[in-house]
Scaffold this motif. Structure first.
Motif, PDB file in Angstrom:
ATOM      1  N   GLU A   6     -21.596 -23.171  -4.908  1.00 55.35           N
ATOM      2  CA  GLU A   6     -20.775 -21.979  -4.701  1.00 55.35           C
ATOM      3  C   GLU A   6     -21.515 -20.768  -5.255  1.00 55.35           C
ATOM      4  O   GLU A   6     -22.210 -20.860  -6.267  1.00 55.35           O
ATOM      5  N   ASP A  10     -18.555 -16.485  -2.510  1.00 56.08           N
ATOM      6  CA  ASP A  10     -17.639 -17.499  -1.977  1.00 56.08           C
ATOM      7  C   ASP A  10     -16.269 -17.503  -2.657  1.00 56.08           C
ATOM      8  O   ASP A  10     -15.357 -18.193  -2.204  1.00 56.08           O
ATOM      9  N   VAL A  14     -13.027 -19.631  -1.480  1.00 58.78           N
ATOM     10  CA  VAL A  14     -12.622 -20.809  -2.253  1.00 58.78           C
ATOM     11  C   VAL A  14     -11.156 -20.682  -2.663  1.00 58.78           C
ATOM     12  O   VAL A  14     -10.383 -21.642  -2.559  1.00 58.78           O
ATOM     13  N   SER A  50     -20.110 -26.655  -9.023  1.00 58.88           N
ATOM     14  CA  SER A  50     -19.089 -26.011  -8.197  1.00 58.88           C
ATOM     15  C   SER A  50     -19.684 -25.907  -6.797  1.00 58.88           C
ATOM     16  O   SER A  50     -20.592 -25.109  -6.549  1.00 58.88           O
ATOM     17  N   VAL A  52     -19.390 -25.967  -2.400  1.00 57.95           N
ATOM     18  CA  VAL A  52     -18.591 -25.637  -1.223  1.00 57.95           C
ATOM     19  C   VAL A  52     -19.107 -26.406  -0.021  1.00 57.95           C
ATOM     20  O   VAL A  52     -20.299 -26.691   0.091  1.00 57.95           O
ATOM     21  N   VAL A  69     -16.271 -21.293   4.645  1.00 56.86           N
ATOM     22  CA  VAL A  69     -16.041 -22.271   3.591  1.00 56.86           C
ATOM     23  C   VAL A  69     -14.774 -23.037   3.968  1.00 56.86           C
ATOM     24  O   VAL A  69     -13.711 -22.441   4.144  1.00 56.86           O
ATOM     25  N   HIS A  72     -13.989 -27.182  -1.166  1.00 56.68           N
ATOM     26  CA  HIS A  72     -14.555 -26.848  -2.479  1.00 56.68           C
ATOM     27  C   HIS A  72     -14.223 -27.954  -3.476  1.00 56.68           C
ATOM     28  O   HIS A  72     -13.146 -28.550  -3.431  1.00 56.68           O
TER      29      HIS A  72
END
Length: 178
Positions: A6, A10, A14, A50, A52, A69, A72
């Motif tokens: 991420e 993003d 997210v 983290s 995506v 996206v 996540h």
């Protein structure tokens, strides 16, 4: 589909994923969205964990100009006793993209990243029927106590080495406010 770390660009997408994936029937905002925002704000935040899931508007993974996206996952620093571990979650996939393996791909990518970086254990709260396929087991069977004993079989762990810790599991501080 592409899974990647991420970036700050993003964050809004997210948040939208978690709001949609966990939308309560009463129309109130999903707590997972605010939790994810808070998890980015402390020493427990590990940016490499983290991730995506991104798809392009035309179905080609390489076209990032029109990418979206759609999922996540975040793992943050947790502890078992005084030993470092990872807490996996929240993990979310847009409702229209669910059932296509995106959640499984995110879990696999998170676990692979944990192994690659020498982590010893990953803990999570979730459906044993889903997470069991990745090797997660009822934490109680390996001597790990859930933050809330009422979670029972839903608190699961995955030991990533033969010398995994045992004791009480503690998530990152923002989980304490739930």
């Amino acid at each position: 589909m592409l899974i990647r770390p991420e970036t700050p660009a993003d964050h809004d997408a997210v948040r939208a994923v978690h709001l949609a994936a966990f939308a309560p029937p009463d129309g109130s905002p999903a707590i997972e969205a605010a939790l994810t925002d808070r998890l980015r704000g402390g020493a427990w935040y590990l940016p490499k964990f983290s991730l995506v899931a991104v798809v392009s508007g035309d179905g080609r993974d390489s076209d990032h100009r029109h990418s979206q996206v759609v999922g996540h996952v975040i793992c943050t620093r947790a502890h078992v006793g005084e030993t470092e571990a990872l807490g996996l979650g929240p993990i979310g996939v847009l409702p229209g993209a669910q059932g296509n393996g995106i959640g499984s791909a995110l879990v696999t990518a998170a676990v692979d990243a944990a192994r690659t970086r020498g982590e010893r254990l990953v803990g999570l709260l979730g459906d044993p029927n889903f997470y069991g396929r990745f090797g997660f087991v009822d934490a109680r069977t390996v001597g790990i106590e859930a933050p809330d004993p009422a979670w029972g079989v839903h608190f699961q762990v995955l030991a990533l080495d033969d010398d995994a810790p045992w004791g009480a599991f503690r998530y990152a501080t923002p989980f304490d406010d739930l």
